[in-house]
Design an enzyme around this catalytic site. Sequence first.
Site, PDB file in Angstrom:
ATOM      1  N   PHE A 186       5.363   1.026   1.308  1.00 41.57           N
ATOM      2  CA  PHE A 186       4.995  -0.160   0.688  1.00 41.57           C
ATOM      3  C   PHE A 186       4.195  -0.112  -0.733  1.00 41.57           C
ATOM      4  O   PHE A 186       4.253  -1.184  -1.448  1.00 41.57           O
ATOM      5  CB  PHE A 186       4.179  -1.054   1.692  1.00 41.57           C
ATOM      6  N   LYS A 187       4.034   0.969  -1.047  1.00 41.68           N
ATOM      7  CA  LYS A 187       3.421   1.276  -2.329  1.00 41.68           C
ATOM      8  C   LYS A 187       4.241   0.780  -3.925  1.00 41.68           C
ATOM      9  O   LYS A 187       3.880   0.329  -4.652  1.00 41.68           O
ATOM     10  CB  LYS A 187       3.070   2.612  -2.804  1.00 41.68           C
ATOM     11  N   ASP A 188       5.436   0.754  -3.520  1.00 38.08           N
ATOM     12  CA  ASP A 188       6.556   0.347  -4.413  1.00 38.08           C
ATOM     13  C   ASP A 188       6.392  -1.050  -4.919  1.00 38.08           C
ATOM     14  O   ASP A 188       6.674  -1.375  -6.134  1.00 38.08           O
ATOM     15  CB  ASP A 188       8.027   0.680  -3.986  1.00 38.08           C
TER      16      ASP A 188
ATOM     17  N   THR B 151       1.276   6.808  -2.565  1.00 37.47           N
ATOM     18  CA  THR B 151       0.877   6.353  -3.831  1.00 37.47           C
ATOM     19  C   THR B 151       1.630   7.141  -4.887  1.00 37.47           C
ATOM     20  O   THR B 151       2.056   6.538  -5.756  1.00 37.47           O
ATOM     21  CB  THR B 151      -0.527   6.235  -4.104  1.00 37.47           C
TER      22      THR B 151
END
Length: 469
Positions: free
Chosen positions: A112-114, A145
């Site tokens: 999800f960090k993308d 991250t």
Amino acid sequence: MKYISTRGQTEHKLFSEVLLMGLAPDGGLMLPEKYPVISETMLANWRNLSYKNLAFEIISLFATDIPAEDLHDIVERTYTEEVFGTPEITPVRTLKDGIKIQALSNGPTLAFKDMAMQFLGNMFEYVLNKENKQLNILGATSGDTGSAAEYALRGKKGVNVFMLSPEGKMSAFQRAQMFSLQDENIVNIAVEGMFDDCQDIVKAVQNDHAFKEKYHIGTVNSINWGRIVAQVVYYFAGYFRATENNSQQVSFCVPSGNFGNVCAGHIAKQMGLPINRLIVATNENDVLDQFFKTGEYRPRSTEHTYVTSSPSMDISKASNFERFIFDLMQRDDNEIQVLWAEVGTGKGFNLHFMLPEIREKYGFVSGKSTHADRLTTIRQVYESDGELIDPHTADGVKVARELREDDEIIICLETALAAKFDATIHEAVGEVVIPRPTKLDGLEDLPQRVQVVPNNAEIVKDLIREKLD
């Protein structure tokens, strides 16, 4: 829009200034002076927007010093089907038991960090180019991250990345994603310790103001305000996908370690998104669960932080938590200084008398998940729905099922794809084939480039000097 520090000792800043700074000079975190409030008309107008247009509308409320045309160009280049594999960017699916999952892991590093980091990479490059500046990113990662930052910033003009990770604590896939990058502007540093040690080194360097200024040190950790802003967008997108009209409410269940992801949900709720509850799911490192159940915030030392099978949440000091407590304490920066002085001594603080407000006004509740729980949940979802979820998402699904109320729409935020954690998946369901994008086949066999160092901020500073002097 102007930005202020939670510690109250930093002059007001604009978005582009905050974007490059990481921790405030006074040791606090930057927040808007006040959150923009979304009217019913705005919410209605936004419901059918594409993800990139929704991102433009939301981010433009916070980035008021970026010309609209330039911001539009940045989000247009960031949120593409080519990068995220689907025109919806963050599609929402429903499990057989009614729990919904918002897919946030279709970006280049399968995490999800993308969602925020791809935006941040383009925004950094834009601001640095405009101001003819150089930025040296110092970050810490517990797994996702780091790779998201490196893939977003590799080859970017005017940016170097120094990424700290805990030696031997990430999955083989996570290590390979980061350490196999050969770009000159990417420097991987494995610290002999836990993630919290890496995070402490980042803060120590950030607090050395002479060093920070001389070497133009910034951050991409979730303390970076640009990341939080970009994450607010997918709460709105998830809400629109999971509901039929704006009279409905939803709850979000968010696997949480550093409190950045769910902090964005808190901000979306304060803006007026119809969120009922924000459900914080922790693993065995349950400092946040303890707070939301008892009002006690007691960060643990690194030797009391567990190494678990959901490693990105192996965190005992939640960096972003200060932003929420600032709002909870009615933005009293003196109170924050007192509370975080207690955190600094290792004692923490107790706000049990505020639990009714935390739950009723802000909607926070929590639960925890163990290794056995996540194996069971991965197995159950595989058997009932025929899909594999990663261990962190499993923590979220487990807690969502446990705390769901009658007729409550719960959206679990997906944290990563199962391919990043094959050992745990195989332990849960046996030797199944775990799908991964073909471009990542053979990733673990690529040559890796990393420097292993003791847990020491001065040694990390020396590595930065060597690279930049």
